[in-house]
Motif scaffolding. Structure first.
Motif, PDB file in Angstrom:
ATOM      1  N   ILE A 105      -3.888   4.039   8.327  1.00 25.28           N
ATOM      2  CA  ILE A 105      -3.432   4.319   6.958  1.00 25.28           C
ATOM      3  C   ILE A 105      -2.991   3.044   6.268  1.00 25.28           C
ATOM      4  O   ILE A 105      -3.050   2.938   5.042  1.00 25.28           O
ATOM      5  CB  ILE A 105      -2.277   5.345   7.015  1.00 25.28           C
ATOM      6  N   PRO A 165      -5.831   3.999   0.758  1.00 27.98           N
ATOM      7  CA  PRO A 165      -6.420   5.340   0.693  1.00 27.98           C
ATOM      8  C   PRO A 165      -7.786   5.377   1.368  1.00 27.98           C
ATOM      9  O   PRO A 165      -8.547   4.404   1.282  1.00 27.98           O
ATOM     10  CB  PRO A 165      -6.536   5.608  -0.808  1.00 27.98           C
ATOM     11  N   THR A 204       0.828  -1.191   0.000  1.00 24.40           N
ATOM     12  CA  THR A 204       0.000   0.000   0.000  1.00 24.40           C
ATOM     13  C   THR A 204       0.867   1.246   0.000  1.00 24.40           C
ATOM     14  O   THR A 204       1.888   1.296   0.662  1.00 24.40           O
ATOM     15  CB  THR A 204      -0.877   0.036   1.253  1.00 24.40           C
ATOM     16  N   THR A 205       0.459   2.228  -0.742  1.00 25.66           N
ATOM     17  CA  THR A 205       1.176   3.505  -0.667  1.00 25.66           C
ATOM     18  C   THR A 205       0.290   4.506   0.051  1.00 25.66           C
ATOM     19  O   THR A 205      -0.937   4.420   0.009  1.00 25.66           O
ATOM     20  CB  THR A 205       1.502   4.032  -2.072  1.00 25.66           C
ATOM     21  N   ILE A 206       0.903   5.483   0.730  1.00 25.83           N
ATOM     22  CA  ILE A 206       0.100   6.494   1.407  1.00 25.83           C
ATOM     23  C   ILE A 206       0.481   7.853   0.858  1.00 25.83           C
ATOM     24  O   ILE A 206       1.573   8.030   0.330  1.00 25.83           O
ATOM     25  CB  ILE A 206       0.287   6.454   2.934  1.00 25.83           C
ATOM     26  N   ASN A 207      -0.446   8.810   0.986  1.00 23.80           N
ATOM     27  CA  ASN A 207      -0.134  10.107   0.419  1.00 23.80           C
ATOM     28  C   ASN A 207       0.758  10.926   1.349  1.00 23.80           C
ATOM     29  O   ASN A 207       0.908  10.631   2.534  1.00 23.80           O
ATOM     30  CB  ASN A 207      -1.402  10.862   0.018  1.00 23.80           C
ATOM     31  N   VAL A 208       1.339  11.981   0.768  1.00 23.45           N
ATOM     32  CA  VAL A 208       2.372  12.742   1.476  1.00 23.45           C
ATOM     33  C   VAL A 208       1.824  13.387   2.744  1.00 23.45           C
ATOM     34  O   VAL A 208       2.476  13.396   3.789  1.00 23.45           O
ATOM     35  CB  VAL A 208       2.955  13.821   0.542  1.00 23.45           C
ATOM     36  N   ILE A 209       0.601  13.905   2.653  1.00 29.97           N
ATOM     37  CA  ILE A 209       0.063  14.634   3.803  1.00 29.97           C
ATOM     38  C   ILE A 209      -0.098  13.706   5.006  1.00 29.97           C
ATOM     39  O   ILE A 209       0.279  14.047   6.140  1.00 29.97           O
ATOM     40  CB  ILE A 209      -1.284  15.290   3.434  1.00 29.97           C
TER      41      ILE A 209
END
Lengths: 157, 517
Positions: free
Chosen positions: A48, A52, A2-7
């Motif tokens: 997280i 997303p 899984t990737t998470i967003n920068v914020i």
């Protein structure tokens, strides 16, 4: 994977940094706040890990294939309860420490202080052995609270 | 979803070591008006759990790991409880120690306050601690392991901080804060593992971690090592232990010393062998093990407080187990398992004996004691046996376990052989530290008992006598450690098979995931 967003990454990073900073403080209240902030960051990280946000985690309410992984939410729920309970316990312990000691500072380690006192050359060499206990050198390592001195007395006895 | 297929007829037994203590704890809360009920429930529950652990050990040794899927959901979706040889053996030894310490604690209370006084917190928390320990040994996924640790640690927080004086609250705070921090790091590690692999089931992870990029897998492995390292008190993460354990009441310190660090080590052994298999000795852990052994033993030599001395020896001997894991072959891992099993009994016994000595002399300071050999010869015998066992003098259980470690190290190459030499050095230092206690406490002129400096707290000291039941409970534990030496043959073969299984991984994974693979 899984990737998470920068914020979100930045939020978790900030919470971790603030939490660890507070944990390193001398006041028990700040240590407690550190645990709270760090616990919050950890629970957010667990959340997280699902991927997303936005999609419903319940099967049957959304489009099949577009639901969020519910497991991390269940894990986070458990973890939140545990963190909350332990925060309460730590709060009670801090209060108990405040009642017993009169302040909420983390005290010096008794054993450390004993060893530090022993190292001082004037501690026992030129003193009468019978009075060695009572006539301890009065210079100490910066803290001058009575409780710690009482502890030291007990340790030295 | 596919319904669970619990093939083993013994699967239902697996829930009981966790369930019985929790129910027992509930009963002791409800029945807090009746001290007798609390005591009987505690002892009966722990006896039952020991019996179940014995059955699980026999079954898992005979026909492979026993698996139960909770709620009818098969792994990896549901939560699995797994008992293989290692977990069943450690569960059995741990429960026996818990039982003996409970008998000791009850006797202490009866001797000090009479039969009629109840303790509203001690019994429930004691049983919850036991439930947490059982769950930690049996559980088959990372998150439930976290929950097990929390159950165990929360109970231990209460046990270590209840009725504290100002002097002890500092030690309690250190313990609680450090444990809490390690728990939050554990949770972070779980979140990262889940984000990377999408599962927390250990058997499922075993296959998926291999598919990760090597760098990521290393980071996850190191995070888990760090977390369990704090819990197991490996140097340099050991600093909280000699600070907090000596401040706990005697039986509580004995229980913590016997169980908590070993549960941390068990978790380390389980996760590292299952998730991050290695072909050759692990250099990092070899270094850490060396530091742990030496720093612990040298720290013990500097102490004047008997409980602090024992705490440092506890740290030192965690290094022995880490060495077994660092060698990372079947012999090393089984040596570590054997060492952990014997160490649970011997450290708890030494803390109980220290409690008995303190009770007689009124102090924990070695300088203030002397001549107990004349006034209490039986106490001397009780101290001598576990002390020699801990130092690893033949023919005790400690020797058997240490020999297994030394052989594993010597067979694994140059550096493990060098560290095996450190094991010998650390053992000699242990013997020296314990002999120093012997000389100070048992030889010389008898000294008068000091008065109790804190009459309000729970522990009554300086009574110059030893109640027979407390003595019997400690003697029972000594007998257990002697039994480990007497049954060294069968025990070594069990831990040997456990070590092979741990590194092979296949029996565990196949038992948990079953036909799904």
């Amino acid at each position: 994977m899984t990737t998470i967003n920068v914020i979100m990454a930045l939020t978790v990073g900030t919470l971790f940094a603030a939490g660890f900073y507070l944990l390193l403080q001398r006041s028990l209240m700040r240590v407690l706040l550190g645990v709270v902030v760090l616990g919050h960051g950890t629970n957010l990280l667990l959340q997280i890990a699902a991927g997303p946000p936005g999609a419903p985690p319940v099967l049957g309410t959304g489009i099949v294939g577009a639901i969020t992984d519910p497991l991390p939410q269940a894990l986070a729920l458990t973890a939140v309860v545990i963190t909350f309970a332990l925060t309460t316990f730590l709060l009670a312990l801090g209060y108990r420490s405040f009642v017993l000691v009169g302040h909420d500072e983390v005290q010096d380690d008794v054993e450390d202080r004993r060893i530090a006192t022993q190292r001082m050359p004037s501690a026992s060499l030129d003193e009468d052995h019978d009075h060695a206990d009572r006539d301890r050198p009065s210079d100490d390592d910066g803290t001058d609270d009575d409780e710690a001195d009482d502890d030291l007395e007990t340790a030295a006895r | 979803m596919n319904p669970a297929v619990d093939t083993s007829p013994y699967a239902w037994l697996l829930a009981l070591p966790v369930l019985l203590p929790i129910l027992g704890a509930a009963v002791t809360v409800i029945g807090s008006r009746s001290p007798t009920l609390q005591r009987v429930v505690g002892i009966v529950v722990l006896l039952a759990v020991s019996a179940i652990a014995g059955v699980l050990l026999v079954v898992s040794d005979g026909s492979g790991p026993v698996v139960a899927s909770l709620g009818g959901w098969a792994a990896p979706v549901g939560i699995a409880l797994v008992a293989d040889r290692l977990s069943a053996l450690l569960l059995l030894v741990s429960t026996l120690v818990t039982l003996a310490v409970l008998v000791y604690a009850i006797d202490q209370r009866i001797a000090d306050y009479g039969r009629g006084t109840a303790s509203t917190t001690f019994h429930p928390m004691y049983l919850m601690l036991s439930a947490g320990v059982s769950l930690a040994y049996l559980v088959g996924d990372l998150f439930s392991l976290f929950v097990a640790f929390e159950v165990m640690l929360t109970a231990s927080y209460v046990l270590i901080t209840r009725r504290t004086s100002a002097k002890k609250i500092r030690a309690g705070m250190t313990y609680v804060t450090v444990s809490l921090l390690s728990s939050l790091l554990f949770l972070t590690a779980i979140a990262l593992v889940y984000a990377a692999t999408g599962t927390v089931n250990l058997a499922d992870l075993a296959g998926r971690v291999e598919l990760l990029p090597p760098g990521l897998a290393t980071v996850l492995g190191l995070m888990l090592l760090l977390v369990f390292g704090i819990k197991a008190a490996m140097v340099p993460l050991h600093f909280w232990l000699p600070d907090s354990y000596p401040n706990a009441p005697g039986p509580v310190a004995a229980l913590f010393a016997g169980l908590l660090t070993k549960v941390g080590f068990y978790a380390m052994l389980r996760t590292q062998t299952l998730l991050f298999p290695r072909e050759e000795p692990w250099a990092l852990l070899l270094v850490i093990a060396t530091a742990t052994m030496l720093i612990g033993a040298l720290g013990a030599l500097a102490q004047n407080d008997m409980n602090r001395l024992l705490s440092f020896l506890l740290v030192s001997h965690i290094g022995f187990m880490l060495f077994g894991l660092a060698v990372f072959d079947a012999a090393g891992v089984s040596g570590a398992a054997l060492y952990a099993a014997h160490h649970i009994t011997v450290l708890a016994t030494l803390f109980l004996v220290s409690g008995l000595i303190t009770r007689r002399t009124g102090t924990v300071l070695l300088d203030e004691m002397g001549g107990l050999l004349r006034t209490a010869p039986w106490l001397a015998a009780l101290y001598a046996v576990p002390a020699l066992t801990l130092a690893g003098v033949p023919p005790t259980a400690g020797f058997v376990a240490k020999l297994a470690l030394l052989q594993a190290g010597a067979a694994a190459g140059l550096w493990p052989t060098v560290v095996a030499g450190v094991v010998v050095v650390a053992s000699l230092l242990t013997l020296y530290a314990l002999a120093r206690v012997w000389v100070r406490v048992f030889w010389g002129e008898p000294k008068a008992a000091l008065p109790d400096d804190d009459p309000d707290d729970e522990v009554l000291v300086g009574t110059s006598r030893t109640p027979t039941p407390m003595f019997a409970a400690t003697a029972g534990l000594v007998v257990v450690s002697l039994a480990i030496a007497a049954f060294a043959g069968p025990l070594t073969s069990v831990t040997g098979r456990a070590g092979v299984d741990l590194l092979d991984r296949e029996p565990y994974i196949a038992a948990v995931l079953g036909a799904e693979r």
